[in-house]
Design an enzyme around this catalytic site. Sequence first.
Site, PDB file in Angstrom:
ATOM      1  N   GLU A 768       0.894  -1.180   0.000  1.00  0.00           N
ATOM      2  CA  GLU A 768       0.000   0.000   0.000  1.00  0.00           C
ATOM      3  C   GLU A 768       0.916   1.207   0.000  1.00  0.00           C
ATOM      4  O   GLU A 768       1.748   1.371   0.887  1.00  0.00           O
ATOM      5  CB  GLU A 768      -0.902  -0.040   1.231  1.00  0.00           C
ATOM      6  CG  GLU A 768      -2.061   0.956   1.171  1.00  0.00           C
ATOM      7  CD  GLU A 768      -1.652   2.348   1.595  1.00  0.00           C
ATOM      8  OE1 GLU A 768      -1.521   3.228   0.703  1.00  0.00           O
ATOM      9  OE2 GLU A 768      -1.458   2.575   2.793  1.00  0.00           O
ATOM     10  N   CYS A 802      -2.320   8.071   4.429  1.00  0.00           N
ATOM     11  CA  CYS A 802      -2.373   7.796   2.986  1.00  0.00           C
ATOM     12  C   CYS A 802      -3.757   8.098   2.435  1.00  0.00           C
ATOM     13  O   CYS A 802      -3.916   8.343   1.243  1.00  0.00           O
ATOM     14  CB  CYS A 802      -1.986   6.353   2.712  1.00  0.00           C
ATOM     15  SG  CYS A 802      -2.932   5.143   3.647  1.00  0.00           S
TER      16      CYS A 802
END
Length: 1010
Positions: A768, A802
């Site tokens: 990720e 994020c």
Amino acid sequence: MLNPSHDFELSTPPIYEEKTQAIARELLGETTKKRAPFAKLRDQFRWDEKLINWTMDNPSLRVQLFRLIDCLPSLTTKTEIACHLQEYLGDSAVELPESLKGLLNFTASNSLLGQIAAITISTAVETLARKYIAGATLKQVLKSIVQLRNQSMVATVDVLGEAVITELEAQSYLHQYLELMTQLTEASQGWPVVPQIDTADGEDLAKVQVTLKLTAFYSQFDPLDIEGSQAKVRDRIRTLLYRAQEVGAAVHFDMEQYRYKDSTLAILKQLLMEKEFRNRSDIGITLQTYLRDSYHDLKDLIEWAKQRSHPITVRLVKGAYWDQETIIAGQNYWPTPVYNHKSSTDANFERMTELLLENHEHLYAAIGSHNVRSQAHAIAITQTLNIPQRHVEFQVLYGMADNLAVSLAKQGHRVRVYCPYGALVPGMAYLIRRLLENTANNSFLRQNLTQTPIEELLAVPQWGEGDQDGSDVEPMPIPSSDMTITQINPAANTNYAITPFRLDAIDAMDTVRQQLGQQYWPLIDGEQIQTETKIPSVNPSNPAEIVGTVGQINIVQADDAISAAKIAFRTWKQTPVSERVAILRRAADLLEARRHELNAWMVFEAGKPLQQADVEVSEAIDFCRYYALEMMRLDPEMVYDVVGESNRYFYRPKGIVLVISPWNFPLAIPTGMTVAALVTGNCALFKPAAVTSVIAAKLSDIFVDAGVPKGVFQCIPGSGSTVGAYLVRHPDVQMIVFTGSKAVGCQIYADAAILQPGQKHLKRVVAEMGGKNAIIVDESADLDQAVQGIVYSAFGYSGQKCSACSRVVVLASVHDAFVARLIEATKSLNVGNAADSGTTVGPVIDAAAQNRIRDTIDKGQTEATLALELPSPEPGYFVGPVIFTDVVPQSTIAQEEIFGPVLLVIKAQDFDQAVAIANNTNYALTGGLYSRTPSHIDRAKADFEVGNLYINRSITGAIVARQPFGGYKFSGVGSKAGGPDYLLQFLDPYTVTENLQRQGFSPIDIDRCK
């Protein structure tokens, strides 16, 4: 803490009930007098009356109409209104009355028929709003007050739109109330005295009263920051009370959401004990009887009032936020603070009425209800106890139960009408609440209109099932539409509005503060291993403060960890799933038990404000519980047998999994990645981020205490460029699970693809790698909601998520208004030490991040307009929130991830362009839309290129098993964390086929012969 089962006593003793029935029947007779024939005829042609009647008869139409009404104030043209009219009501699933079908009979929104339809519906809603709002201007509200006084009724005036989101608005509300009291009292000089409402028991009463909410005076009002909120609010309320005393106005403090209740009561109790205000009896406070602990609150107020020696007024209401409170509790898995049954609220109202009136010498009573029985019950007690006139009054809302108010006034009671004052846009939420009350099936007004038998209307209210003994308090899980989906009982975030929880958090902060500076060693093969290299981990809010010193492994020790994992894997892969699952469940319990302590470590080492830390503990717990259940789902072998042949499908673990975790979620993300590896039978090498390695050590302790065998889990802090790179390339590592930057993730992906000597497998990489996330705001958006959600999404944890909002794409028609409020809301944020309870924006993680973000801001000023940059406190790695406007979608700052508190505002001419801009990056992680246009919502669902799309809410804070998290493009590779296929990445499937025939027979044939 919420305790619904205390203080239950019988309602309505016989001494009051006979009078209650007689008075109620008399009032009911007055309030249900037949309307004149001409009034009935007039209402047949009034669209506002039609809207109310339709919503009573058609639940699906009710929902769509209220949604339309909610967004109408944001629509600036007749064409927009006509378009939304068709979008909301043109759905074939909604059954429409014939006259409404006729109104929708236009093909184009900008046609003449479309314009007529828009005018008709907007006029109807405006007329409807005027029914419940006493005036949009001071002149109008004064006219309404005079009309009430002519009917021997007095008013309390409330300014609409008190949900402030900026300090500028908070200051504005204070000045508005100061000016309002002055203007009202000046106007009151010309009002003739009406003895029934202006005097009582020889005492002159204030002709003017205003009602307000404490949260309207501080935009950052937060129960966690009780001291900071009190300090801000007290100063402003003191100013207001001084002015009220100067001009002779009374002040009443309203109650709102449950999370503010205890803070509101604490602030007012403290304030009204001060010398300047202690003898004031023209001040009031509201209690909501739908709250389970409201009876206890009233008892507590009575004891407080006895100490004060001067009464204040307590207004009893049933409460206007039932749906919201129920939803908030359900979404957060908190105990429900309100009664589940309307009848229980009515029963509690009556017992609180008795308690209040029986203590009228200490607290004056204001009975606020449109239920004839509720008011009659209060009158019966008043008459029975011979309560002085000054000590009790009766209240209704403007535009509701008008006949009841008139009847009460005619009987000689002092009646006060709650008069909302202000523009339609901030008043729309108030209007929706009134419509919900009027049209609800269990509403007294609705039941009265539908001619419910009088015996039912006036019956003694009964406690609903579970409400009296508290068995319905615990949160009810929302069932999934697909029962094959794994469901858990999610961990509840800490509700800091509950005082004991807040005190526990403070104690934990103090305890952890005493433990700073200790030494932490890597865990290899079950032993704490000393290392030559050690690095300090510091508090980003105060870099001079060392949180701990952490040992760093070398290459030799990395090989030792690999060797230990290879040996442990032989046994661990054979360990029954039930045993692995039991370990995860113990880990979840330990995480919950150590919640406050873990929160404190994240505050000190990660610079994460307490509430941001707390949700991370919940996520870590949920990962443990969810993946445990998921592995149980995957464990049974799948059978594909045919006659004479056995076919079985199994999963088996891959081997050694390298977990490389980030610093921004130092507990939740490594927990999720690690337990996914462990529960599937793999061994995990956990390499934490250097700057949050102390938290990693605390997590390691939990895994060891939960019973993970030695060698199965190992914590190996070390240099990413040496030890990390070595392990990624190691031939005995089967899988790498990574969360971090795109640059590092891509390098890991590339290195893992290179076949090493002796390697007998291709490595699997789950990565990720961040985002450049956008939120779209269109012309129908609720700007209050949008600004709050975007500020939280962009600046929560200093933008170091994020999933954080980096870009907001705003349609041109609302761009300027949105930007103005966005800037003011951001200015109102508290930037400071993460350990301070009032902090909303803490530090960035370290000096390197601080310098990188500041360099980006400098470059951004060459590409866009710096609209706002808040100061950065010192010492500490602080970067004050920054907003850029006039941003070009193709510019560097609009394309590259910043990972800090920097927000870019991009203007779009229409919705198509907005979607194109939002999609125009190399990332596809999270995105959001603020809109009340159904077609825009459908378009975003179909075309917004993100892994997680959030509509009309913030875009951070994904919850395990509810919002599985992950994206695509350069945002990452692999299945979504917390989702139904995440564990499959840690497993290799295999099939076993066995021919069961022996000499022409098989076990199945033998079974048939039997």
